[in-house]
Motif scaffolding. Structure first.
Motif, PDB file in Angstrom:
ATOM      1  N   SER A  17       0.819  -1.216   0.000  1.00  0.00           N
ATOM      2  CA  SER A  17       0.000   0.000   0.000  1.00  0.00           C
ATOM      3  C   SER A  17       0.850   1.263   0.000  1.00  0.00           C
ATOM      4  O   SER A  17       0.568   2.215  -0.716  1.00  0.00           O
ATOM      5  CB  SER A  17      -0.908   0.038   1.227  1.00  0.00           C
ATOM      6  OG  SER A  17      -1.827  -0.998   1.171  1.00  0.00           O
ATOM      7  N   GLN A  20       2.340   1.721  -3.397  1.00  0.00           N
ATOM      8  CA  GLN A  20       1.341   2.216  -4.363  1.00  0.00           C
ATOM      9  C   GLN A  20       1.087   3.708  -4.156  1.00  0.00           C
ATOM     10  O   GLN A  20       0.922   4.458  -5.116  1.00  0.00           O
ATOM     11  CB  GLN A  20       0.016   1.461  -4.203  1.00  0.00           C
ATOM     12  CG  GLN A  20       0.063   0.012  -4.649  1.00  0.00           C
ATOM     13  CD  GLN A  20       0.529  -0.169  -6.072  1.00  0.00           C
ATOM     14  OE1 GLN A  20       0.266   0.660  -6.946  1.00  0.00           O
ATOM     15  NE2 GLN A  20       1.244  -1.237  -6.343  1.00  0.00           N
ATOM     16  N   ALA A  21       1.039   4.133  -2.894  1.00  0.00           N
ATOM     17  CA  ALA A  21       0.770   5.541  -2.596  1.00  0.00           C
ATOM     18  C   ALA A  21       1.900   6.423  -3.125  1.00  0.00           C
ATOM     19  O   ALA A  21       1.659   7.477  -3.711  1.00  0.00           O
ATOM     20  CB  ALA A  21       0.588   5.731  -1.090  1.00  0.00           C
ATOM     21  N   GLU A 192      -1.108   6.400   3.597  1.00  0.00           N
ATOM     22  CA  GLU A 192      -1.483   5.566   2.442  1.00  0.00           C
ATOM     23  C   GLU A 192      -2.898   5.029   2.562  1.00  0.00           C
ATOM     24  O   GLU A 192      -3.418   4.408   1.633  1.00  0.00           O
ATOM     25  CB  GLU A 192      -0.468   4.419   2.264  1.00  0.00           C
ATOM     26  CG  GLU A 192      -0.537   3.292   3.284  1.00  0.00           C
ATOM     27  CD  GLU A 192       0.101   3.635   4.640  1.00  0.00           C
ATOM     28  OE1 GLU A 192       0.565   4.769   4.815  1.00  0.00           O
ATOM     29  OE2 GLU A 192       0.102   2.754   5.513  1.00  0.00           O
ATOM     30  N   LYS A 193      -3.539   5.248   3.721  1.00  0.00           N
ATOM     31  CA  LYS A 193      -4.932   4.821   3.909  1.00  0.00           C
ATOM     32  C   LYS A 193      -5.840   6.018   4.152  1.00  0.00           C
ATOM     33  O   LYS A 193      -6.965   5.865   4.602  1.00  0.00           O
ATOM     34  CB  LYS A 193      -5.027   3.857   5.106  1.00  0.00           C
ATOM     35  CG  LYS A 193      -4.323   2.540   4.857  1.00  0.00           C
ATOM     36  CD  LYS A 193      -5.023   1.735   3.806  1.00  0.00           C
ATOM     37  CE  LYS A 193      -4.067   0.819   3.078  1.00  0.00           C
ATOM     38  NZ  LYS A 193      -4.675   0.272   1.847  1.00  0.00           N
ATOM     39  N   GLY A 195      -6.737   8.509   1.925  1.00  0.00           N
ATOM     40  CA  GLY A 195      -7.257   9.140   0.711  1.00  0.00           C
ATOM     41  C   GLY A 195      -6.301  10.159   0.115  1.00  0.00           C
ATOM     42  O   GLY A 195      -5.081  10.078   0.284  1.00  0.00           O
ATOM     43  N   LEU A 199      -2.062  11.067   0.443  1.00  0.00           N
ATOM     44  CA  LEU A 199      -1.118  11.053  -0.689  1.00  0.00           C
ATOM     45  C   LEU A 199      -0.349  12.374  -0.750  1.00  0.00           C
ATOM     46  O   LEU A 199       0.835  12.409  -1.075  1.00  0.00           O
ATOM     47  CB  LEU A 199      -1.861  10.806  -2.008  1.00  0.00           C
ATOM     48  CG  LEU A 199      -2.612   9.477  -2.134  1.00  0.00           C
ATOM     49  CD1 LEU A 199      -3.227   9.346  -3.524  1.00  0.00           C
ATOM     50  CD2 LEU A 199      -1.695   8.289  -1.864  1.00  0.00           C
TER      51      LEU A 199
ATOM     52  N   TYR B  40     -15.047   4.747  -2.719  1.00  0.00           N
ATOM     53  CA  TYR B  40     -13.835   5.475  -2.320  1.00  0.00           C
ATOM     54  C   TYR B  40     -13.972   6.961  -2.671  1.00  0.00           C
ATOM     55  O   TYR B  40     -13.742   7.837  -1.836  1.00  0.00           O
ATOM     56  CB  TYR B  40     -12.611   4.872  -3.022  1.00  0.00           C
ATOM     57  CG  TYR B  40     -11.334   5.680  -2.867  1.00  0.00           C
ATOM     58  CD1 TYR B  40     -10.801   5.962  -1.617  1.00  0.00           C
ATOM     59  CD2 TYR B  40     -10.656   6.161  -3.994  1.00  0.00           C
ATOM     60  CE1 TYR B  40      -9.634   6.691  -1.478  1.00  0.00           C
ATOM     61  CE2 TYR B  40      -9.486   6.892  -3.876  1.00  0.00           C
ATOM     62  CZ  TYR B  40      -8.980   7.166  -2.612  1.00  0.00           C
ATOM     63  OH  TYR B  40      -7.819   7.893  -2.483  1.00  0.00           O
ATOM     64  N   ALA B  70      -6.239  -2.295  -4.292  1.00  0.00           N
ATOM     65  CA  ALA B  70      -5.197  -1.640  -3.498  1.00  0.00           C
ATOM     66  C   ALA B  70      -4.325  -0.701  -4.329  1.00  0.00           C
ATOM     67  O   ALA B  70      -3.648   0.168  -3.783  1.00  0.00           O
ATOM     68  CB  ALA B  70      -4.332  -2.692  -2.808  1.00  0.00           C
ATOM     69  N   LYS B  71      -4.345  -0.863  -5.646  1.00  0.00           N
ATOM     70  CA  LYS B  71      -3.544   0.020  -6.500  1.00  0.00           C
ATOM     71  C   LYS B  71      -4.134   1.417  -6.592  1.00  0.00           C
ATOM     72  O   LYS B  71      -3.432   2.380  -6.818  1.00  0.00           O
ATOM     73  CB  LYS B  71      -3.437  -0.571  -7.907  1.00  0.00           C
ATOM     74  CG  LYS B  71      -2.343  -1.600  -8.005  1.00  0.00           C
ATOM     75  CD  LYS B  71      -2.041  -1.964  -9.446  1.00  0.00           C
ATOM     76  CE  LYS B  71      -0.978  -3.043  -9.446  1.00  0.00           C
ATOM     77  NZ  LYS B  71      -1.384  -4.265 -10.103  1.00  0.00           N
ATOM     78  N   PHE B  74      -7.163   4.326  -1.682  1.00  0.00           N
ATOM     79  CA  PHE B  74      -6.306   4.568  -0.525  1.00  0.00           C
ATOM     80  C   PHE B  74      -7.096   4.739   0.766  1.00  0.00           C
ATOM     81  O   PHE B  74      -6.991   5.738   1.461  1.00  0.00           O
ATOM     82  CB  PHE B  74      -5.365   5.745  -0.837  1.00  0.00           C
ATOM     83  CG  PHE B  74      -4.458   5.423  -1.986  1.00  0.00           C
ATOM     84  CD1 PHE B  74      -3.344   4.618  -1.797  1.00  0.00           C
ATOM     85  CD2 PHE B  74      -4.751   5.856  -3.275  1.00  0.00           C
ATOM     86  CE1 PHE B  74      -2.517   4.274  -2.855  1.00  0.00           C
ATOM     87  CE2 PHE B  74      -3.936   5.512  -4.346  1.00  0.00           C
ATOM     88  CZ  PHE B  74      -2.818   4.713  -4.138  1.00  0.00           C
ATOM     89  N   ILE B  75      -7.913   3.731   1.039  1.00  0.00           N
ATOM     90  CA  ILE B  75      -8.563   3.587   2.339  1.00  0.00           C
ATOM     91  C   ILE B  75      -8.394   2.114   2.735  1.00  0.00           C
ATOM     92  O   ILE B  75      -8.087   1.284   1.890  1.00  0.00           O
ATOM     93  CB  ILE B  75     -10.068   3.980   2.313  1.00  0.00           C
ATOM     94  CG1 ILE B  75     -10.806   3.247   1.179  1.00  0.00           C
ATOM     95  CG2 ILE B  75     -10.245   5.483   2.217  1.00  0.00           C
ATOM     96  CD1 ILE B  75     -12.311   3.446   1.180  1.00  0.00           C
ATOM     97  N   PRO B  76      -8.587   1.799   4.022  1.00  0.00           N
ATOM     98  CA  PRO B  76      -8.332   0.421   4.454  1.00  0.00           C
ATOM     99  C   PRO B  76      -9.293  -0.595   3.844  1.00  0.00           C
ATOM    100  O   PRO B  76     -10.469  -0.302   3.622  1.00  0.00           O
ATOM    101  CB  PRO B  76      -8.532   0.492   5.971  1.00  0.00           C
ATOM    102  CG  PRO B  76      -8.344   1.928   6.304  1.00  0.00           C
ATOM    103  CD  PRO B  76      -8.893   2.684   5.138  1.00  0.00           C
ATOM    104  N   ARG B 281     -16.763  11.458   9.216  1.00  0.00           N
ATOM    105  CA  ARG B 281     -15.801  12.203   8.398  1.00  0.00           C
ATOM    106  C   ARG B 281     -16.469  12.656   7.109  1.00  0.00           C
ATOM    107  O   ARG B 281     -17.009  11.823   6.370  1.00  0.00           O
ATOM    108  CB  ARG B 281     -14.615  11.304   8.056  1.00  0.00           C
ATOM    109  CG  ARG B 281     -13.636  11.935   7.086  1.00  0.00           C
ATOM    110  CD  ARG B 281     -12.568  10.948   6.695  1.00  0.00           C
ATOM    111  NE  ARG B 281     -13.070   9.881   5.862  1.00  0.00           N
ATOM    112  CZ  ARG B 281     -12.705   9.703   4.586  1.00  0.00           C
ATOM    113  NH1 ARG B 281     -11.865  10.516   4.013  1.00  0.00           N
ATOM    114  NH2 ARG B 281     -13.180   8.688   3.891  1.00  0.00           N
TER     115      ARG B 281
END
Lengths: 209, 282
Positions: A17, A20-21, A192-193, A195, A199, B40, B70-71, B74-76, B281
């Motif tokens: 992850s 990728q970020a 990286e998690k 959003g 980034l 997302y 996952a590419k 960008f969240i779990p 959020r």
């Protein structure tokens, strides 16, 4: 200057992850546990998910601690993420006392079980705001209060308040959620998690350091 | 501050996103990647992929879906279904998942949780509790998508898995799942009160109101939501004529969903919950 980002692979952490970020910011990191790669790095990222003691043991066995400290003292930017941020500190009380890298003065503590006699759920899992006052280069474009994704049971307690980059409040409990000192940055949350804002933080690390 | 997470749950069978009732009776809705990307971009806090068939020969297709996700997202991402060994966990995480959700393997061998949380970190291990209410008011856990009776008390099991190192619980009412009649609040409350780790409530959410009600009555850290979001996405996608599916197009085009489902998008859902005093959020 050509960016050569090395993502330290010591057996813990979601390297896929993070890699990728960074790719989204235009650089492809080298994922490696090889000292030679580390010495070539223009930027070093120390990831980590899991236990503090295991992480330090792995880094030691791979012979990475001295080269890492040498690179940092010669000015190479270092970013610690989640457990990687905690490793920057002197020691942790997680499953016994363990020595850290000692780059930032202070320690690691477990969240209390309750706050104001209300149950505090641990691990802290979810999105919380990062509060900051200054206009640090690592936070460029990120307003105070921006949400980031956290997963942790332990938090850092820096001795020197100047090292605190952001603070976060979890159910009324305020703690340090990121640190910075010279060429060192640490994020407790997972950019990286987190959003697009997350980034942006990686972009800042690559381009502003 | 604390924010409640909205987690779209995508039930996956082979290459398809499906949705059933009581964890059975599956209907194909489309491609999981399309839904995931949309969620997302619209503010989902996490995603759950649940492999509802979990047969060995389809595992590669699941791993491909995880990696493709996952590419770009960008969240779990939590992945569950058919995880039987520590090696399975390693492979799922390596494919790009952040957490795994475990039910059957944990029930068969509780030390499995202990081993997994030590090796991969507590916060990586979500234990899925699928419970069915008994005539005497007790809740028993079931495995294999609500098919296999275990005779284990769900509330006692929750406390046990916490002590074994689970980082989070997802609690599903099999009775309510897919019906849209609301969460089983008693089940969620009893489990949430008995543990200190975060609890994800799942099964039966048919409207935004069901979530607002739940948060008044019990402490919920996250909602796993399927139908109300999936059918909303399909409506939007059909409107834009950009939708391809192997599913029953006539059914989807008819605009009929399940009787009790009030569809809503994530931004509207979060705004509604914030107005109701539940921080999300946005």
């Amino acid at each position: 200057m050509e960016k050569n980002v090395v993502l330290v692979d010591y057996g813990l952490g979601n390297l896929f992850s993070i890699s990728q970020a960074f790719k989204k910011t235009g650089v492809t990191p080298v994922i490696s546990s090889d000292i030679r790669d580390l010495l070539q790095a223009t930027h070093i990222v120390l990831p980590g998910v899991g236990a503090f003691g295991d992480a330090m043991t792995n880094l030691k066995q791979l012979g990475l601690i001295s080269p890492l400290l040498e690179k940092v003292s010669s000015g190479t930017p270092l970013l610690g993420v989640c457990l990687g941020m905690q490793l920057l500190f002197e020691a942790s009380e997680e499953y016994g006392v363990h020595q850290g890298l000692g780059l930032i003065k202070g320690g690691i503590k477990r969240f209390p079980n309750e706050i104001d006699s209300k149950k505090l759920r641990v691990p802290n899992i979810g999105w919380l705001g990062i509060e900051h006052a200054d206009n640090e280069k690592s936070l460029k474009g990120i307003p105070s209060g921006e949400f980031m994704y956290f997963v942790h049971s332990y938090y850092t307690t820096p001795d020197d308040s100047e090292d605190v980059l952001t603070t976060t409040v979890y159910q009324g409990f305020e703690y340090c959620s990121s640190v910075s000192k010279n060429n060192i940055v640490g994020f407790q949350f997972h950019p990286e998690k987190s959003g697009q804002s997350g980034l942006k933080l990686y972009d800042n690390f690559i381009n502003n350091f | 501050m604390k924010t409640v997470r909205i987690i779209p749950r995508l039930d996956i069978k082979g290459p398809n996103l499906v949705k059933g009732i009581h964890l059975e009776g599956l209907r194909v809705l489309g491609k999981p990647e399309d839904f995931a990307q949309y969620y997302y971009e619209n503010g989902a806090d996490e995603l759950i992929y649940q492999d509802v068939v979990a047969s060995l020969y389809e595992r590669n297709s699941l791993k491909d879906i995880i990696s493709a996700t996952a590419k770009n997202i960008f969240i779990p991402l939590t992945v569950g279904g058919g995880i039987r060994t520590q090696e399975d966990i390693k492979e799922i995480l390596r494919a790009g998942a952040d957490k795994v959700s475990i039910n059957t393997a944990a029930v068969k061998n509780p030390t499995f949780i202990q081993q997994a949380s030590r090796r991969f970190g507590s916060s990586t291990i979500v234990v899925a509790i699928e419970a069915i209410r008994q005539p005497d008011g007790k809740y028993f856990i079931f495995t294999d998508n609500g098919r296999e009776y275990t005779g284990i008390d769900a509330i006692e099991w929750a406390a046990q898995v916490e002590s074994l190192g689970a980082g989070e619980l997802s609690v599903t009412s099999v009775d309510n799942e897919g019906t849209g009649k609301g969460l089983d609040l008693e089940l969620v409350k009893r489990i949430s009160d008995s543990v200190s780790i975060p609890v994800i409530a799942h099964g039966g959410i048919g409207s935004a109101k069901h979530m607002a009600e739940a948060n008044v009555k019990c402490s919920v850290d996250a909602f796993a939501v399927s139908s109300i979001l999936h059918y909303d996405f399909i409506k939007q996608a059909l409107h834009n004529r950009a939708y391809e599916t192997e599913g029953n197009i006539d059914f989807l085009l008819s605009g009929r969903t399940k009787g009790n489902i009030e569809t809503i998008g994530i931004p509207d859902l979060k705004n509604y919950l914030n107005r109701e005093g539940i921080s999300c959020r946005v």
